[in-house]
Design a protein around this motif. Structure first.
Motif, PDB file in Angstrom:
ATOM      1  N   THR A  57       0.842  -1.200   0.000  1.00  0.00           N
ATOM      2  CA  THR A  57       0.000   0.000   0.000  1.00  0.00           C
ATOM      3  C   THR A  57       0.880   1.255   0.000  1.00  0.00           C
ATOM      4  N   PRO A  58       0.657   2.195  -0.914  1.00  0.00           N
ATOM      5  CA  PRO A  58       1.429   3.439  -0.913  1.00  0.00           C
ATOM      6  C   PRO A  58       1.200   4.222   0.386  1.00  0.00           C
ATOM      7  N   ILE A  59       2.226   4.907   0.847  1.00  0.00           N
ATOM      8  CA  ILE A  59       2.163   5.715   2.065  1.00  0.00           C
ATOM      9  C   ILE A  59       2.262   7.184   1.660  1.00  0.00           C
ATOM     10  N   LYS A  60       1.346   8.019   2.162  1.00  0.00           N
ATOM     11  CA  LYS A  60       1.395   9.453   1.868  1.00  0.00           C
ATOM     12  C   LYS A  60       1.368  10.232   3.183  1.00  0.00           C
ATOM     13  N   VAL A  61       2.428  11.000   3.407  1.00  0.00           N
ATOM     14  CA  VAL A  61       2.593  11.752   4.651  1.00  0.00           C
ATOM     15  C   VAL A  61       2.732  13.236   4.329  1.00  0.00           C
ATOM     16  N   PHE A  62       2.166  14.073   5.189  1.00  0.00           N
ATOM     17  CA  PHE A  62       2.270  15.521   5.032  1.00  0.00           C
ATOM     18  C   PHE A  62       3.020  16.099   6.229  1.00  0.00           C
ATOM     19  N   LYS A  63       3.845  17.125   5.963  1.00  0.00           N
ATOM     20  CA  LYS A  63       4.608  17.768   7.039  1.00  0.00           C
ATOM     21  C   LYS A  63       4.499  19.282   6.896  1.00  0.00           C
ATOM     22  N   ASN A  64       4.432  19.990   8.037  1.00  0.00           N
ATOM     23  CA  ASN A  64       4.247  21.443   7.998  1.00  0.00           C
ATOM     24  C   ASN A  64       5.536  22.206   7.730  1.00  0.00           C
ATOM     25  N   LEU A  65       6.689  21.550   7.908  1.00  0.00           N
ATOM     26  CA  LEU A  65       7.981  22.176   7.654  1.00  0.00           C
ATOM     27  C   LEU A  65       8.714  21.407   6.561  1.00  0.00           C
ATOM     28  N   ARG A  66       9.855  21.926   6.143  1.00  0.00           N
ATOM     29  CA  ARG A  66      10.663  21.191   5.179  1.00  0.00           C
ATOM     30  C   ARG A  66      11.293  19.979   5.859  1.00  0.00           C
ATOM     31  N   THR A  67      11.352  18.879   5.138  1.00  0.00           N
ATOM     32  CA  THR A  67      11.993  17.694   5.686  1.00  0.00           C
ATOM     33  C   THR A  67      13.495  17.925   5.737  1.00  0.00           C
ATOM     34  N   CYS A  68      14.168  17.336   6.716  1.00  0.00           N
ATOM     35  CA  CYS A  68      15.608  17.549   6.852  1.00  0.00           C
ATOM     36  C   CYS A  68      16.374  16.571   5.963  1.00  0.00           C
ATOM     37  N   VAL A  69      17.658  16.824   5.787  1.00  0.00           N
ATOM     38  CA  VAL A  69      18.492  15.989   4.917  1.00  0.00           C
ATOM     39  C   VAL A  69      18.544  14.559   5.425  1.00  0.00           C
ATOM     40  N   ASP A  70      18.663  14.390   6.746  1.00  0.00           N
ATOM     41  CA  ASP A  70      18.745  13.041   7.304  1.00  0.00           C
ATOM     42  C   ASP A  70      17.473  12.250   7.025  1.00  0.00           C
ATOM     43  N   CYS A  71      16.321  12.881   7.232  1.00  0.00           N
ATOM     44  CA  CYS A  71      15.049  12.184   6.985  1.00  0.00           C
ATOM     45  C   CYS A  71      14.894  11.851   5.510  1.00  0.00           C
ATOM     46  N   HIS A  72      15.302  12.769   4.655  1.00  0.00           N
ATOM     47  CA  HIS A  72      15.195  12.535   3.214  1.00  0.00           C
ATOM     48  C   HIS A  72      16.003  11.304   2.815  1.00  0.00           C
ATOM     49  N   THR A  73      17.220  11.221   3.322  1.00  0.00           N
ATOM     50  CA  THR A  73      18.064  10.057   3.011  1.00  0.00           C
ATOM     51  C   THR A  73      17.489   8.793   3.627  1.00  0.00           C
ATOM     52  N   ALA A  74      17.022   8.903   4.871  1.00  0.00           N
ATOM     53  CA  ALA A  74      16.480   7.734   5.564  1.00  0.00           C
ATOM     54  C   ALA A  74      15.255   7.173   4.853  1.00  0.00           C
ATOM     55  N   ILE A  75      14.385   8.058   4.369  1.00  0.00           N
ATOM     56  CA  ILE A  75      13.151   7.587   3.722  1.00  0.00           C
ATOM     57  C   ILE A  75      13.465   6.860   2.416  1.00  0.00           C
ATOM     58  N   LYS A  76      14.547   7.250   1.750  1.00  0.00           N
ATOM     59  CA  LYS A  76      14.953   6.502   0.554  1.00  0.00           C
ATOM     60  C   LYS A  76      15.271   5.052   0.928  1.00  0.00           C
ATOM     61  N   PHE A  77      16.008   4.883   2.008  1.00  0.00           N
ATOM     62  CA  PHE A  77      16.341   3.530   2.474  1.00  0.00           C
ATOM     63  C   PHE A  77      15.077   2.781   2.896  1.00  0.00           C
ATOM     64  N   ILE A  78      14.191   3.480   3.621  1.00  0.00           N
ATOM     65  CA  ILE A  78      12.966   2.842   4.104  1.00  0.00           C
ATOM     66  C   ILE A  78      12.112   2.356   2.942  1.00  0.00           C
ATOM     67  N   SER A  79      11.994   3.176   1.890  1.00  0.00           N
ATOM     68  CA  SER A  79      11.156   2.794   0.748  1.00  0.00           C
ATOM     69  C   SER A  79      11.648   1.495   0.116  1.00  0.00           C
ATOM     70  N   LYS A  80      12.953   1.302   0.115  1.00  0.00           N
ATOM     71  CA  LYS A  80      13.514   0.081  -0.470  1.00  0.00           C
ATOM     72  C   LYS A  80      13.334  -1.115   0.459  1.00  0.00           C
ATOM     73  N   ILE A  81      13.552  -0.894   1.748  1.00  0.00           N
ATOM     74  CA  ILE A  81      13.458  -1.992   2.715  1.00  0.00           C
ATOM     75  C   ILE A  81      12.041  -2.525   2.838  1.00  0.00           C
ATOM     76  N   VAL A  82      11.062  -1.617   2.918  1.00  0.00           N
ATOM     77  CA  VAL A  82       9.666  -2.066   3.097  1.00  0.00           C
ATOM     78  C   VAL A  82       8.950  -2.267   1.764  1.00  0.00           C
ATOM     79  N   ASP A  83       9.638  -1.952   0.663  1.00  0.00           N
ATOM     80  CA  ASP A  83       9.084  -2.114  -0.681  1.00  0.00           C
ATOM     81  C   ASP A  83       7.747  -1.380  -0.819  1.00  0.00           C
ATOM     82  N   ARG A  84       7.775  -0.091  -0.482  1.00  0.00           N
ATOM     83  CA  ARG A  84       6.583   0.753  -0.584  1.00  0.00           C
ATOM     84  C   ARG A  84       6.909   2.032  -1.356  1.00  0.00           C
ATOM     85  N   LYS A  85       5.903   2.562  -2.000  1.00  0.00           N
ATOM     86  CA  LYS A  85       5.985   3.914  -2.536  1.00  0.00           C
ATOM     87  C   LYS A  85       5.614   4.847  -1.396  1.00  0.00           C
TER      88      LYS A  85
END
Length: 385
Positions: free
Chosen positions: A334-362
């Motif tokens: 199931t695709p995951i869609k999240v909203f945030k009120n501020l800009r995402t930080c560099v660490d989170c941006h990199t981490a989410i790339k890894f997470i998308s691959k590990i959990v095999d989700r968009k």
């Protein structure tokens, strides 16, 4: 909408409702309005159809926005073209944005205005297309006979600053016939953060402090720049100034809708009923991410503390909590869609790339600036945002 079955409305009320859904943004409500439009026969109205395309783009469903646009009988409406171009730019698809801009020019029926060029320049800025962006920028006046606005200048400075071309940016600023506004200085400051240009960042921040001394974003960005440079005394000074002026940092929060219910998370949040499962899942993800080669980016953590503590502070940012909840609460794939009120930080941006691959989700994250679509370890912005 289901509670208003007898409500008909007209093109203006429906367009206003679509604009409200886009502003939140809430795709579910937007789809309900779309259904209402089809039931009441308003789909034949150009204003409604254009608003519908705009809503889908701003809610992250850019392909649906294009589908609506393609079905339009009359494409002589500049608003529709501009909405699609801006939508593609915001959704991390700059090439598509520029493709539709060229189609607009080639149509011979519709001519771009200053708002259209804001979308075009934004697309170039978020793709690092400096030369093309400069070409479009100079064509605004030389080819299309339009007057530059502060938005155009802010976009071109954003483009140049992101690429570290600060001398060109300074030349354009010094030659501006109008006074630079807060958006231009914020764009310059953002580029200085990327390229660690402390000296120029201080000048941009000084201008922003004069324009809007109550805006916490400038103080936080400068503190991040100083922290990255290891200037902890300057970080402390920024905090003191904030305290003296009564400026409070806006708390970051993220939210996700699961089964028609919205779940909101703050950094380190433990108030959610499934908090224990969320934190356990993030702990397991963290272990697997490091096995895959993930290295936490602790440069922007505003505390002169040990690396281990910095990593701990980053592990439970609000978007990570929301994503974790989405993964454990929905079926595999199931695709995951999240909203945030501020800009995402560099660490989170990199981490989410890894997470998308590990959990095999968009995983789609809409921060305060744009949409990021993560799939199989990469992001639609190509790490340029």
């Amino acid at each position: 909408m289901s509670r208003c079955q007898n409500w008909q409305g007209n093109k203006f009320t429906v367009s206003s409702a679509l604009a409200a859904a886009a502003a939140i943004p809430c795709l579910r409500i937007g789809k309900e309005i779309h259904g209402h439009i089809m039931r009441t026969g308003l789909e034949s109205d150009q204003v409604v159809w254009s608003s519908l395309s705009d809503m889908y783009g701003k809610c992250g469903s850019i392909e649906e926005a294009r589908h609506i646009f393609d079905r339009m009988v009359d494409r002589d409406d500049l608003v529709s073209w501009t909405s699609l171009i801006a939508g593609y730019a915001q959704n991390g698809k700059p090439n598509e944005a520029l493709h539709y801009f060229e189609l607009l020019l080639n149509s011979g029926k519709v001519h771009p205005d200053h708002i259209t060029f804001v979308g075009v320049l934004s697309a170039c800025a978020h793709a690092g297309l400096v030369d093309k962006g400069l070409q479009y920028f100079y064509s605004i006046k030389d080819k299309h006979g339009l007057t530059y606005t502060t938005d155009h200048y802010a976009c071109i400075i954003d483009l140049l600053a992101r690429c570290g071309r600060f001398e060109e940016a300074k030349r354009i600023i010094s030659g501006m016939p109008i006074k630079p506004d807060k958006f231009l200085w914020a764009s310059l400051l953002g580029g200085c953060r990327i390229h660690k240009n402390v000296e120029l960042a201080e000048k941009a921040a000084e201008a922003l402090f004069e324009i809007e001394p109550e805006n916490p974003a400038t103080y936080v960005t400068m503190a991040n720049i100083y922290a990255t440079a290891g200037k902890w005394a300057e970080v402390a000074k920024i905090r003191t100034i904030m305290d003296d002026r009564g400026v409070v940092k806006k708390p970051g929060k993220s939210w996700i809708e699961v089964k028609r219910k919205t779940h909101v998370f703050l950094v380190g949040d433990k108030s959610h009923p499934k908090s224990k499962q969320i934190h356990e899942f993030l702990g397991e993800l963290s272990r697997r991410m490091k096995e895959e080669g993930f290295v936490p980016d602790t440069n922007s953590v505003l505390h002169d503390v040990e690396e281990e503590q910095k990593e701990q502070n980053l592990s439970y940012h609000s978007e990570k909590l929301a994503i974790a909840y989405g993964v454990i609460s929905t079926a595999a794939g199931t695709p995951i869609k999240v909203f945030k009120n501020l800009r995402t930080c560099v660490d989170c941006h990199t981490a989410i790339k890894f997470i998308s691959k590990i959990v095999d989700r968009k995983i789609v994250v809409r921060d305060s600036a744009r949409f990021h679509c993560f799939e199989n370890g990469s992001c639609s912005c190509r790490d340029y945002w």
